[in-house]
Design an enzyme around this catalytic site. Structure first.
Site, PDB file in Angstrom:
ATOM      1  N   LEU A   1     -20.215  -2.460 -17.186  1.00 31.33           N
ATOM      2  CA  LEU A   1     -20.778  -1.180 -16.762  1.00 31.33           C
ATOM      3  C   LEU A   1     -19.674  -0.207 -16.357  1.00 31.33           C
ATOM      4  O   LEU A   1     -19.770   1.007 -16.594  1.00 31.33           O
ATOM      5  CB  LEU A   1     -21.742  -1.385 -15.585  1.00 31.33           C
TER       6      LEU A   1
ATOM      7  N   ARG B   1     -16.829   0.254 -17.615  1.00 29.50           N
ATOM      8  CA  ARG B   1     -16.191   0.952 -18.732  1.00 29.50           C
ATOM      9  C   ARG B   1     -17.085   2.058 -19.286  1.00 29.50           C
ATOM     10  O   ARG B   1     -16.629   2.898 -20.046  1.00 29.50           O
ATOM     11  CB  ARG B   1     -15.727  -0.027 -19.811  1.00 29.50           C
TER      12      ARG B   1
ATOM     13  N   GLU C   1     -25.111   1.644  -4.341  1.00 27.81           N
ATOM     14  CA  GLU C   1     -24.977   3.093  -4.477  1.00 27.81           C
ATOM     15  C   GLU C   1     -24.463   3.323  -5.896  1.00 27.81           C
ATOM     16  O   GLU C   1     -23.278   3.137  -6.183  1.00 27.81           O
ATOM     17  CB  GLU C   1     -23.989   3.646  -3.443  1.00 27.81           C
TER      18      GLU C   1
END
Lengths: 81, 207
Positions: B116, B118, B141
């Protein structure tokens, strides 16, 4: 486990609750916790220290104001063996 | 010291780490454990043009959770997923509930996954520590720092936990230990100042 009296509200997800704890300075401290850490209107809160009529407790998570430990009045505490 | 997959499995088997639902075999890597994305999201509403809104976290009356209730829309990730637009930010939770019992001498860090990362997806904002004694869902977050629209799906692997051994048991692991006792130790606990707890002999420490 000692518990501290608090106001309990629904949390942002179903397994959480938002609680408000009155500090010895009269401030209301807000923290989101797991519902499993609440019994009735009291939150699990281990005692870290004592000074006169005040008790230092540790919250299960960081409060909205960024605190982990709070001084509360002794009468806010429910101690069980 | 970071726990390997084998040590994580032992800790789960002995109750030193509790995760519900129990992670599947493919959730492990050599030194971490993947957690998946829960269905609930909170999406911060954008401020209309011309409106100047300021949040003051240092204000004693500031209630961040009340602010989330009022200013962040509650959404569920549906069967078609949720599109995270470039530059957008939301709160999410893991599907798994995690508990690190206080006497397990373990803490953890929640970190992103490179798959994720990248794409530009971050899952925490400088607050990765899962403290010893933590219990509950882990709040994420989530921010899309990249240029692509990224679809989030319920139960997708979203973050990883790195478990670390703590040196000793935290202070709260001793709380209640002297309740109902008499003698010097109990007297120290009940009448001593918070500073006096520092002098507790190490021989009292539980395993």
């Amino acid at each position: 486990m000692t518990r501290v009296r608090c106001l309990v509200q629904e949390g942002l997800v179903s397994s959480e609750r938002i609680v408000r704890i009155k500090t010895s300075e009269g401030r209301q401290e807000e923290v989101a916790v797991s519902a499993s850490q609440i019994r009735g209107s009291a939150l699990e809160a281990p005692v870290i220290g004592r000074e006169g009529g005040k008790i230092l407790i540790e919250l299960p998570r960081e409060s909205s104001s960024g605190r982990w430990r709070l001084w509360v009045n002794k009468d806010q505490l429910i101690e069980s063996a | 010291m970071i726990l390997t997959d084998r040590e994580i499995q032992v800790a789960l088997a002995t109750g030193q780490i509790k995760i519900n639902p129990t992670p599947t075999e493919d959730a492990y890597s050599s030194s971490s454990l993947d957690l998946s994305l829960g269905s609930k999201l909170r999406i911060w509403k954008t401020t209309p043009g011309g409106v100047d809104s300021v949040v003051s976290p240092a204000d004693p009356n500031f209630r961040v959770l009340a602010a989330v209730e009022e200013m962040a829309e509650a959404r569920n990730i549906g069967p078609n997923g949720y599109i995270l637009e470039p530059g957008s930010f939301l709160l999410a939770w893991t599907a798994e509930s995690v508990e690190l019992p206080i006497r397990s001498r373990l803490a953890a860090r929640v970190e992103g996954k490179s798959s994720l990362a990248r794409l530009g997806i971050g899952v925490h904002v400088t607050a990765p520590t899962i403290h010893a004694g933590f219990r509950g869902l882990i709040q994420l977050e989530v921010c899309n720092h990249g240029p692509l629209r990224v679809k989030l799906a319920h139960r997708m692997p979203v973050c990883q936990l790195i478990f670390e051994q703590t040196l000793g048991t935290p202070e709260k692991g001793y709380a209640g230990q002297f309740l109902g006792q008499s003698g010097e130790g109990a007297a120290q606990r009940s009448s001593g100042s918070s500073r006096s707890r520092r002098s507790r002999p190490s021989s009292r420490r539980p395993k």
